[in-house]
Structure formats: C-alpha cells, structure tokens
Design a protein around this motif. Structure first.
Motif, PDB file in Angstrom:
ATOM      1  N   GLN A  57      34.264 -51.343  -5.968  1.00  0.00           N
ATOM      2  CA  GLN A  57      34.206 -52.623  -6.874  1.00  0.00           C
ATOM      3  C   GLN A  57      32.732 -52.623  -7.508  1.00  0.00           C
ATOM      4  OE1 GLN A  57      35.444 -52.735  -3.808  1.00  0.00           O
ATOM      5  NE2 GLN A  57      37.083 -54.615  -3.547  1.00  0.00           N
ATOM      6  N   SER A  58      31.758 -52.050  -6.934  1.00  0.00           N
ATOM      7  CA  SER A  58      30.339 -52.226  -7.051  1.00  0.00           C
ATOM      8  C   SER A  58      29.674 -50.640  -6.815  1.00  0.00           C
ATOM      9  CB  SER A  58      29.598 -53.409  -6.423  1.00  0.00           C
ATOM     10  OG  SER A  58      29.413 -52.901  -4.803  1.00  0.00           O
ATOM     11  N   ASP A  59      28.411 -50.889  -7.343  1.00  0.00           N
ATOM     12  CA  ASP A  59      27.409 -49.889  -7.121  1.00  0.00           C
ATOM     13  C   ASP A  59      26.470 -50.155  -5.831  1.00  0.00           C
ATOM     14  OD1 ASP A  59      28.389 -48.296  -9.159  1.00  0.00           O
ATOM     15  OD2 ASP A  59      26.950 -49.173 -10.635  1.00  0.00           O
ATOM     16  N   TYR A  93      39.517 -50.834   4.443  1.00  0.00           N
ATOM     17  CA  TYR A  93      39.194 -49.502   4.424  1.00  0.00           C
ATOM     18  C   TYR A  93      39.505 -48.970   2.695  1.00  0.00           C
ATOM     19  CZ  TYR A  93      40.007 -49.549   9.250  1.00  0.00           C
ATOM     20  OH  TYR A  93      40.106 -49.589  10.696  1.00  0.00           O
ATOM     21  N   ARG A  94      40.642 -49.672   2.315  1.00  0.00           N
ATOM     22  CA  ARG A  94      40.875 -48.906   0.990  1.00  0.00           C
ATOM     23  C   ARG A  94      39.662 -49.326  -0.116  1.00  0.00           C
ATOM     24  NH1 ARG A  94      45.121 -52.044  -2.394  1.00  0.00           N
ATOM     25  NH2 ARG A  94      44.508 -54.193  -2.033  1.00  0.00           N
ATOM     26  N   GLU A  95      38.849 -50.257   0.295  1.00  0.00           N
ATOM     27  CA  GLU A  95      37.896 -50.679  -0.680  1.00  0.00           C
ATOM     28  C   GLU A  95      36.687 -49.597  -0.695  1.00  0.00           C
ATOM     29  OE1 GLU A  95      36.457 -54.971  -0.973  1.00  0.00           O
ATOM     30  OE2 GLU A  95      37.466 -54.807   1.082  1.00  0.00           O
ATOM     31  N   ILE A  96      36.516 -48.628   0.226  1.00  0.00           N
ATOM     32  CA  ILE A  96      35.347 -47.900   0.401  1.00  0.00           C
ATOM     33  C   ILE A  96      35.764 -46.437  -0.172  1.00  0.00           C
ATOM     34  CG2 ILE A  96      34.208 -46.592   2.263  1.00  0.00           C
ATOM     35  CD1 ILE A  96      34.914 -48.554   4.362  1.00  0.00           C
ATOM     36  N   GLU A  97      34.815 -46.163  -1.277  1.00  0.00           N
ATOM     37  CA  GLU A  97      34.924 -45.005  -2.048  1.00  0.00           C
ATOM     38  C   GLU A  97      34.263 -43.973  -1.346  1.00  0.00           C
ATOM     39  OE1 GLU A  97      33.292 -43.564  -6.535  1.00  0.00           O
ATOM     40  OE2 GLU A  97      33.142 -45.713  -5.853  1.00  0.00           O
TER      41      GLU A  97
END
Length: 141
Positions: A57-59, A93-97
C-alpha cells in the motif's frame, strides 16, 4: 469486545489491501509458506540480523523485528505480525510486497547473504534475487 470504530477500521483496511492486491498478477507466498519461513528465521536468528519489508500500500520501507527470543506460538502468527515491525502495527503477510535482507547491518556489521539465501532455500521455493548488497524475497509479481 471490539468497538464499531475498530471494526470499521478493519473493514476499510481489508478493502484497501484487496484493491491493491488486484494490481498484481501473481502471489508467490501463502500463509503456510510465511510460517515456515519465519520459523527458519527465528531458528537461525544468529545469521539473520536485519530484515526490511515493503508494504503493497505504500513506498515506505519498514523493518521486521524477529530474533531468537521471538515468541511464535500465538494465533496471530497464522496470518501476520503483531507489533514486530517498525510501523508498530498489525501487519498481515498478504500486505508484504517483498522482504529485503541487506548485506550491511550497520557501519561495523554485515550479514552473510549467501548463508541467508541457503537457509531460505531449505524451506522451499521462493522468488529470490541476490546481489552484492542485498537479498530480495519477492512476494508478488
């Protein structure tokens, strides 16, 4: 008991994650794969000293705080980290690119990227990119 405001926050966060995930064509991780990876990291904490991560969701880049004293037996470990990161928030976990294992820990210490690569490969197949400066574990393409 959760308040309506907290429940609303959770629903909104889930929607934002789902929306962002739709931009990727492939997920390379599952919750069970995450759990096996984290177990390996905790069991080899002397070799894995620093882990950075990027949220989908972000940089912003954050740091995961896992070491040999991390307690890994609670229900929340099944789907994410609770407060074990530099954002001090629940991190699914699913938020981690991707994860980054930098070679340089600080001005006086390095970590052995080849050893970390081998430890990760013992767990299973992962999307890994190794350079002289970092090891990157890719979670989404």
């Amino acid at each position: 008991m959760r308040t309506n405001k907290a429940l609303g926050y959770d629903i909104q966060k889930t929607k934002e994650i789902d929306k962002t995930l739709s931009k990727f064509s492939e997920s390379l991780m599952s919750n069970s794969k995450w759990i096996r990876l984290i177990e390996q990291i905790i069991n080899n904490a002397d070799d894995v000293k620093k882990i950075l991560f990027k949220k989908i969701q972000s940089d912003k880049i954050g740091e995961l705080y896992l070491n040999s004293e991390s307690i890994f037996e609670f229900d929340y470990w099944q789907t994410g980290f609770e407060g074990n990161n530099s954002f001090y928030d629940w991190l699914e976990y699913r938020e981690i690119e991707y994860l980054l294992f930098p070679k340089t820990i600080d001005s006086q210490r390095n970590q052995d990227l080849d050893k970390i690569y081998a430890l990760i490969k013992q767990v299973g197949e992962f999307g890994l990119e190794l350079s002289d400066e970092e090891l990157k574990l890719i979670c989404y393409k």
